[in-house]
Motif scaffolding. Structure first.
Motif, PDB file in Angstrom:
ATOM      1  N   HIS A 182       0.660  -1.282  -0.161  1.00  9.39           N
ATOM      2  CA  HIS A 182       0.081  -0.056   0.069  1.00  9.39           C
ATOM      3  C   HIS A 182       0.852   1.384  -0.142  1.00  9.39           C
ATOM      4  O   HIS A 182       0.154   2.508  -0.428  1.00  9.39           O
ATOM      5  CB  HIS A 182      -0.930   0.123   1.331  1.00  9.39           C
ATOM      6  N   LEU A 183       1.885   1.006   0.219  1.00  9.09           N
ATOM      7  CA  LEU A 183       3.037   2.323   0.604  1.00  9.09           C
ATOM      8  C   LEU A 183       4.229   2.227  -0.080  1.00  9.09           C
ATOM      9  O   LEU A 183       4.662   0.985  -0.458  1.00  9.09           O
ATOM     10  CB  LEU A 183       3.183   2.446   2.120  1.00  9.09           C
ATOM     11  N   THR A 213       3.497   7.363   1.647  1.00  8.61           N
ATOM     12  CA  THR A 213       2.323   7.433   0.627  1.00  8.61           C
ATOM     13  C   THR A 213       2.451   7.713  -0.600  1.00  8.61           C
ATOM     14  O   THR A 213       3.811   8.617  -1.017  1.00  8.61           O
ATOM     15  CB  THR A 213       1.126   8.281   1.194  1.00  8.61           C
TER      16      THR A 213
END
Length: 254
Positions: A182-183, A213
């Protein structure tokens, strides 16, 4: 002796409102080692933000946290005893818009874990969410904590953020992979310095990491061995982990 490592980009605010922010992650083992050596390493890294793990949590922990901040030329922002170990320190460049310390669900028989979180502003327009974490040694609890870290990160309500800490997991582990899915894994995106974060002489492992992010530009990330002012003697004396330093370009918020 350590070699000479070219420094990462210096902290600055750009004309378009974006900011280059230096973030350091460091497990300080409750300041049981040489605090002077620890402070020298931190100062040499010139961070805007320090995500601390294993900050003092018990007797007079606030005094100990203030001492480290003072010796490192930083200010205490949040965490420590109130987050069960994770803590945030910053330079005067950062403006803390809000903070929150979070205690995570605890498995009986295991240590209480928590998160130190903040939304920081650099200059007039660059806002960065920050989460300092120290995840469980138990694989199942650690994975659940990884999911909670992602939830808390999303709950900060800012488009740009970082997670940094001692994961107690390696890149081929389930929890590390969850975060990397996700990152941006800073080392994988723009490696700089040394990869492994276990102390010198121990089996080499990368168990400390910094994630960002999408939208945050990673300018470099890794262990600052060989950086001017970071000596092997201080790294050995400071604590049982090596620090992770990253330079990030944070866009201006719209």
């Amino acid at each position: 002796m350590l070699g000479t490592l070219p420094d990462l980009p210096a902290s600055r605010t750009e004309p378009d409102g974006s900011a280059v922010v230096r973030v350091l992650s460091y497990n300080v083992r409750s300041l049981r080692d040489d605090v002077g050596a620890l402070a020298r390493v931190i100062r040499a890294c010139a961070p805007d933000v320090v995500c601390v793990q294993e900050a003092p949590r018990f007797f007079r922990w606030r005094k100990a946290a203030a001492r480290l901040a003072r010796q490192a030329g930083l200010v205490y922002v949040t965490g420590g005893g109130t987050a069960s170990g994770p803590m945030l320190l910053t330079s005067l460049r950062a403006h803390a818009e809000r903070t929150e310390d979070v205690l995570l669900p605890r498995t009986p028989g295991l240590h209480q874990r928590g998160l130190a979180t903040a939304v920081l502003r650099f200059g007039p327009a660059a806002r960065l969410g920050v989460v300092s974490c120290h995840l469980s040694i138990d694989a199942g609890e650690r994975y659940a904590q990884g999911r909670l870290v992602l939830e808390r990160l999303a709950g900060l309500g800012v488009p740009h953020a970082v997670v940094a800490g001692d994961l107690n997991d390696r890149p081929d582990g389930r929890t590390f992979a969850l975060l990397a899915e996700h990152l941006q894994d800073g080392w994988a995106v723009r490696p700089w310095g040394r990869e492994n974060t276990t102390r010198l002489g121990d089996p080499p492992k990368r168990i400390d990491a910094l994630f960002a992010t999408p939208g945050v530009e990673v300018l470099g990330c890794g262990v600052p061995m060989g950086l001017a002012g970071v000596t092997e003697a201080d790294l050995r004396a400071a604590t049982d982990h090596l620090p992770v330093l990253a330079a990030l370009r944070v866009p201006a918020s719209s």
